[in-house]
Design an enzyme around this catalytic site. Structure first.
Site, PDB file in Angstrom:
ATOM      1  N   ALA A 186      -1.771  -7.926  -1.665  1.00 45.72           N
ATOM      2  CA  ALA A 186      -1.111  -9.076  -1.020  1.00 45.72           C
ATOM      3  C   ALA A 186      -2.013  -9.740   0.014  1.00 45.72           C
ATOM      4  CB  ALA A 186       0.177  -8.608  -0.346  1.00 45.72           C
TER       5      ALA A 186
ATOM      6  N   HIS B  45      16.524  -2.852   5.921  1.00 52.30           N
ATOM      7  CA  HIS B  45      16.541  -1.404   6.191  1.00 52.30           C
ATOM      8  C   HIS B  45      16.368  -1.086   7.661  1.00 52.30           C
ATOM      9  CE1 HIS B  45      15.212  -0.708   1.728  1.00 52.30           C
ATOM     10  NE2 HIS B  45      16.450  -1.100   1.847  1.00 52.30           N
TER      11      HIS B  45
ATOM     12  N   CYS C 197      23.180   5.582  18.879  1.00 52.32           N
ATOM     13  CA  CYS C 197      23.786   6.920  18.878  1.00 52.32           C
ATOM     14  C   CYS C 197      24.308   7.277  17.490  1.00 52.32           C
ATOM     15  CB  CYS C 197      24.951   6.967  19.881  1.00 52.32           C
ATOM     16  SG  CYS C 197      25.811   8.569  19.855  1.00 52.32           S
TER      17      CYS C 197
ATOM     18  N   SER D 145       8.025  -1.710  -5.113  1.00 56.60           N
ATOM     19  CA  SER D 145       8.204  -1.098  -6.435  1.00 56.60           C
ATOM     20  C   SER D 145       9.537  -1.527  -7.041  1.00 56.60           C
ATOM     21  CB  SER D 145       8.163   0.430  -6.299  1.00 56.60           C
ATOM     22  OG  SER D 145       9.196   0.854  -5.408  1.00 56.60           O
TER      23      SER D 145
HETATM   24  N1  APR Z   1      -0.514  -5.370  -1.862  1.00 56.19           N
HETATM   25  C1  APR Z   1       0.613  -5.543  -2.594  1.00 56.19           C
HETATM   26  N2  APR Z   1       1.326  -4.518  -3.129  1.00 56.19           N
HETATM   27  C2  APR Z   1       0.842  -3.274  -2.922  1.00 56.19           C
HETATM   28  C3  APR Z   1      -0.327  -3.010  -2.178  1.00 56.19           C
HETATM   29  C4  APR Z   1      -1.017  -4.131  -1.641  1.00 56.19           C
HETATM   30  N3  APR Z   1      -2.146  -3.972  -0.917  1.00 56.19           N
HETATM   31  N4  APR Z   1      -0.534  -1.657  -2.169  1.00 56.19           N
HETATM   32  C5  APR Z   1       0.495  -1.112  -2.863  1.00 56.19           C
HETATM   33  N5  APR Z   1       1.305  -2.076  -3.324  1.00 56.19           N
HETATM   34  C6  APR Z   1       2.543  -1.942  -4.101  1.00 56.19           C
HETATM   35  C7  APR Z   1       2.634  -0.727  -4.971  1.00 56.19           C
HETATM   36  O1  APR Z   1       2.075  -0.993  -6.258  1.00 56.19           O
HETATM   37  C8  APR Z   1       4.154  -0.515  -5.065  1.00 56.19           C
HETATM   38  O2  APR Z   1       4.687  -1.259  -6.160  1.00 56.19           O
HETATM   39  O3  APR Z   1       3.583  -1.817  -3.163  1.00 56.19           O
HETATM   40  C9  APR Z   1       4.670  -1.109  -3.758  1.00 56.19           C
HETATM   41  C10 APR Z   1       5.141  -0.060  -2.778  1.00 56.19           C
HETATM   42  O4  APR Z   1       6.294   0.529  -3.331  1.00 56.19           O
HETATM   43  P1  APR Z   1       7.059   1.648  -2.477  1.00 56.19           P
HETATM   44  O5  APR Z   1       6.055   2.586  -1.900  1.00 56.19           O
HETATM   45  O6  APR Z   1       8.160   2.163  -3.355  1.00 56.19           O
HETATM   46  O7  APR Z   1       7.661   0.867  -1.236  1.00 56.19           O
HETATM   47  P2  APR Z   1       8.956  -0.057  -1.230  1.00 56.19           P
HETATM   48  O8  APR Z   1       9.109  -0.769  -2.541  1.00 56.19           O
HETATM   49  O9  APR Z   1       8.874  -0.893  -0.011  1.00 56.19           O
HETATM   50  O10 APR Z   1      10.143   1.023  -1.058  1.00 56.19           O
HETATM   51  C11 APR Z   1      11.452   0.494  -0.882  1.00 56.19           C
HETATM   52  O11 APR Z   1      12.244   2.733  -0.419  1.00 56.19           O
HETATM   53  O12 APR Z   1      11.729   4.732   0.602  1.00 56.19           O
HETATM   54  C12 APR Z   1      12.516   3.586   0.695  1.00 56.19           C
HETATM   55  O13 APR Z   1      13.381   2.600   2.634  1.00 56.19           O
HETATM   56  C13 APR Z   1      12.185   2.833   1.953  1.00 56.19           C
HETATM   57  O14 APR Z   1      12.022   0.432   2.282  1.00 56.19           O
HETATM   58  C14 APR Z   1      11.606   1.513   1.458  1.00 56.19           C
HETATM   59  C15 APR Z   1      12.203   1.394   0.062  1.00 56.19           C
END
Ligand code: APR
Length: 252
Positions: free
Chosen positions: A235, A122, A130, A193
Site C-alpha cells: 500500500a 475495532h 472499565c 485479508s
Molecule cells: N500493503 C498492503 N497490504 C499488505 C501489506 C502491505 N505492505 N502487507 C501485508 N498486506 C496484506 C496481507 O496480504 C493481508 O491480506 O494485509 C492483510 C493483513 O491481513 P490480516 O493480518 O488478517 O489483518 P486484517 O485483515 O486487518 O485483520 C482483520 O482481524 O485479528 C483481527 O481485529 C483484528 O482488525 C483485525 C482483523
C-alpha cells in the site's frame, strides 16, 4: 502508464467522475510503518493465540498477560510513524466530495497522517474503559504497569477499548460504515485479508450495489475474484501513485 493500463478505461472513468468514495483498511496499511499484521506468516497470530489475548475470556483468565500484551502493542505504536499509504489516504479525502475511511486498525495512524473522517470498527489502543461498568478510564496509564488499573467507580479491571473476538462492534460506527458502503460508487479494500466479519461484509455490500471495487494488497484474498481492479503492490507504494492518478483524472 502501468497503473492506468491495470485499472482500465471503465475504472478510470469512475475514479474521474464518482462523487461517493469509501475505503476499508486493515493491518496491511500499517505494515510499512513497522506494525505487524495478524495473519501473515510472521504476523501476530503466528506468535500468539488470539483467543488468549484478544478476548474477554482470555482477559479474565489472565488480566496481567493481556494487559502487558496491549502495553507492548501501545509501545510499538508510539515508536512508529504513518507511512505513505496513510498520507495518501489523508490526501484522497481532500480530492473527492464524499469520503469515508473505515478502518479495522486500532493504531490511529490514519489520524496521525491527517485523515479526519475515520470510522474505527475495532476501537483503538489509546482509549480504555472499565470491563465491569463500562465507564471510560481517562487517567494516565503507567506504561510500565504490569497489571491493569482498577476502575475508580466500581473497582472493576480496566481494559483497552478495542473490540475483542466474540464482542459486538460499536453499533453507531458499524451503522455509519454500512451506510457508507451502501452509498459508495468507488470502494477501496486496502491491506486486509477480509476474513473477519462484519468488517469483511462491507466491500460485498458496496459491490452488490454496483460500486467499483479496487483491492490494494500484495496477495490475493477471497474478494479478488469480484474486484474490478487489483493492485498487487504494498500500500505504501500503490496508494501514492493511485491518489496522484485520481487527482490528475479529476482535474481534466
Ligand atoms: N500493503 C498492503 N497490504 C499488505 C501489506 C502491505 N505492505 N502487507 C501485508 N498486506 C496484506 C496481507 O496480504 C493481508 O491480506 O494485509 C492483510 C493483513 O491481513 P490480516 O493480518 O488478517 O489483518 P486484517 O485483515 O486487518 O485483520 C482483520 O482481524 O485479528 C483481527 O481485529 C483484528 O482488525 C483485525 C482483523
Amino acid at each position: 502508464m502501468e497503473l492506468e493500463k491495470l485499472l482500465g478505461e471503465h475504472v478510470q472513468e469512475r475514479l474521474a467522475t464518482a462523487e461517493r468514495f469509501a475505503a476499508l483498511t486493515g493491518a496491511g496499511v500499517s505494515a510499512e510503518s513497522g506494525v505487524a499484521t495478524f495473519r501473515d506468516p510472521n504476523g501476530l497470530w503466528a506468535q500468539f493465540r488470539p483467543e488468549e489475548l484478544a478476548s474477554m475470556q482470555g482477559f479474565l483468565a489472565n488480566p496481567e498477560r493481556v494487559w502487558q500484551w496491549y502495553q507492548y502493542r501501545r509501545h510499538v505504536i508510539e515508536s512508529v510513524r504513518p507511512n505513505p499509504a496513510h498520507f495518501a489516504l489523508a490526501q484522497l479525502e481532500t480530492l473527492v466530495p464524499d469520503w469515508t475511511l473505515i478502518t479495522q486498525n486500532v493504531d490511529r495512524l490514519h489520524h496521525r497522517a491527517g485523515s479526519r473522517r475515520v470510522l474505527e470498527l475495532h476501537g483503538n489502543l489509546e482509549e480504555n474503559h472499565c470491563s465491569r461498568c463500562g465507564t471510560p478510564y481517562r487517567q494516565e496509564i503507567d506504561a510500565d504497569a504490569p497489571a491493569p488499573p482498577r476502575c475508580p467507580a466500581c473497582g472493576g479491571l480496566i481494559r483497552p477499548s478495542v473490540v475483542w473476538f466474540g464482542e459486538m462492534l460499536p453499533a453507531d460506527v458499524l451503522a455509519d460504515a454500512e451506510r457508507a458502503a451502501h452509498r459508495a460508487e468507488v470502494f477501496f479494500v486496502i491491506g486486509t485479508s477480509a476474513e473477519v466479519y462484519p468488517a469483511a461484509a462491507l466491500p460485498l455490500m458496496a459491490w452488490e450495489r454496483g460500486a467499483t471495487l479496487i483491492e490494494i494488497n500484495p496477495t490475493a484474498t477471497h474478494l479478488s475474484t469480484i474486484v474490478h481492479a487489483a493492485i498487487r503492490q504494498p500500500a505504501g507504494v500503490a496508494m501514492p501513485a493511485l491518489v496522484e492518478l485520481i487527482a490528475a483524472l479529476r482535474q481534466r
